[in-house]
Design an enzyme around this catalytic site. Structure first.
Site, mmCIF file in Angstrom:
data_model
loop_
_atom_site.group_PDB
_atom_site.id
_atom_site.type_symbol
_atom_site.label_atom_id
_atom_site.label_comp_id
_atom_site.label_asym_id
_atom_site.label_seq_id
_atom_site.Cartn_x
_atom_site.Cartn_y
_atom_site.Cartn_z
ATOM 1 N N ASP A 120 0.795 -1.231 0.000
ATOM 2 C CA ASP A 120 0.000 0.000 0.000
ATOM 3 C C ASP A 120 0.828 1.281 0.000
ATOM 4 O O ASP A 120 0.310 2.359 0.296
ATOM 5 C CB ASP A 120 -0.986 0.011 1.182
ATOM 6 C CG ASP A 120 -2.213 0.876 0.903
ATOM 7 O OD1 ASP A 120 -2.634 0.953 -0.276
ATOM 8 O OD2 ASP A 120 -2.746 1.487 1.846
ATOM 9 N N ASP A 158 -4.084 -4.783 -4.973
ATOM 10 C CA ASP A 158 -3.241 -3.614 -5.250
ATOM 11 C C ASP A 158 -1.796 -3.924 -5.589
ATOM 12 O O ASP A 158 -1.066 -3.026 -6.023
ATOM 13 C CB ASP A 158 -3.230 -2.638 -4.072
ATOM 14 C CG ASP A 158 -4.200 -1.485 -4.271
ATOM 15 O OD1 ASP A 158 -4.871 -1.441 -5.305
ATOM 16 O OD2 ASP A 158 -4.280 -0.630 -3.383
ATOM 17 N N ASP A 309 -12.338 1.849 5.084
ATOM 18 C CA ASP A 309 -11.265 1.884 4.095
ATOM 19 C C ASP A 309 -10.026 2.578 4.635
ATOM 20 O O ASP A 309 -8.942 2.440 4.062
ATOM 21 C CB ASP A 309 -11.728 2.633 2.841
ATOM 22 C CG ASP A 309 -12.820 1.897 2.096
ATOM 23 O OD1 ASP A 309 -12.683 0.681 1.879
ATOM 24 O OD2 ASP A 309 -13.826 2.547 1.731
#
Length: 333
Positions: A120, A158, A309
């Site tokens: 991330d 991701d 989130d």
């Protein structure tokens, strides 16, 4: 962008799940004894419903407080199978606990693996394994925990997108491809495990930007790829994106995260954070293998509705349960 596991007591997970009312008939009881209706496993919905998930616990709390309307709304989440995001500290124990509980119910566990190093890019869900060796050991633990039991795995949300968009430094790219290929090989060697590599969403970019990274990450050896994980793009748009991408990677199948896409994506506010706890979103199609296209293997609730989130728009840390947001999702407000 996705999950934060906090201080989960994973050592006790397997025993807790297997004693939490996972019998093959009747109904499942959530925390505190709040009944959560069991939907029989079927060809269209073979996935396991966790009787002790955050939504089930919230149903119990609302029932205890006499808030029957709120309990009924959250029950719409609690009665559906959702992704179980495996934590960093006890991957073998968690994977075994979930898959054993699912097997006892005659169902398939839905697992999400999200521990790639440099995860991330320092955002809300930063972290991941310390290095490549630690990640390989973690994947090995997950595989041992799953064993021969049925599991569907969504692999590393991701991880590929952040190679393409420049978020992950170039020096880590080759290692990441190697780690993903290794994970695919390890997990697909299991007798009853299906593996889908994350491949972005309909609003992120054109499939031309991601199909080569998918190939480099070993999608040829996987069961397919996943789209719209933790995002809000409509099922129709996600199907179109998935089909375009499938045509570039040998006709591979895909799964779609429909957990929160009932109203489509949010178009207000700063473009860079439209994905983060957006207002006015709604639950999407329930999990099922009965989809609108033969290339789409399933609609899944990969992101657990009601979990934050990240620390934006008043939300708690990424992955933390947020009952107020969960209630909004059930009303589309």
């Amino acid at each position: 962008m996705y999950e934060n596991w906090g201080t989960r007591a994973s050592v006790l997970l397997g025993a807790a799940l297997l004693t939490a009312g996972c019998s093959s008939g009747g109904r499942e009881d959530g925390a505190g004894g709040a009944p959560v209706t069991r939907r029989p496993a079927s060809a269209a919905n073979p996935y396991w419903v966790n009787p002790d998930g955050n939504a089930a616990r919230q149903v119990a709390a609302y029932e205890k407080a006499g808030k029957k309307t709120e309990a009924a709304r959250i029950r719409r989440i609690a009665e559906q199978p959702v992704g179980e995001w495996i934590g960093p500290e006890n991957p073998e124990g968690e994977a075994r606990g979930y898959t054993e509980a699912a097997a006892k119910s005659g169902r398939t566990a839905l697992l999400v693996l999200y521990d790639i190093p440099h995860r991330d890019c320092g955002q809300y869900s930063r972290g991941g394994a310390a290095d490549g060796a630690a990640y390989r050991a973690w994947i090995g633990g997950v595989a041992r925990g799953i064993g021969d039991r049925a599991a569907t795995v969504v692999l590393e949300p991701d991880a590929l997108l952040h190679l393409v968009d420049g978020c992950t430094p170039e020096e880590f790219h080759e290692e990441r491809y190697d780690l993903l290929r290794g994970a695919v090989t390890t997990l697909t060697s299991l007798k009853n495990t299906k593996v889908y590599l994350d491949a972005g969403n309909a609003g992120w970019g054109h499939p031309d930007q991601i199909f080569q990274p998918l190939r480099s990450a070993g999608v040829a050896g996987a069961d397919g790829f996943a789209v719209n994980v933790s995002n809000f793009y409509s099922t129709e748009d996600s199907l179109a994106y998935g089909k375009r991408l499938a045509a570039k990677v040998g006709g591979k199948h895909f799964v779609i995260d429909t957990s929160r896409n009932g109203n489509g994506p949010y178009t207000g506010g700063a473009p860079g954070e439209r994905w983060c706890n957006p207002p006015g979103r709604a639950l999407g199609e329930p999990p099922t293998t009965r989809t609108a296209d033969p290339l789409a293997d399933a609609y899944l609730w990969v992101k657990r509705p009601g979990e934050s989130d990240g620390e934006c728009r008043g939300g708690p840390k990424a992955g933390a349960w947020w009952p107020e947001y969960a209630l909004k999702l059930t009303s589309g407000s």
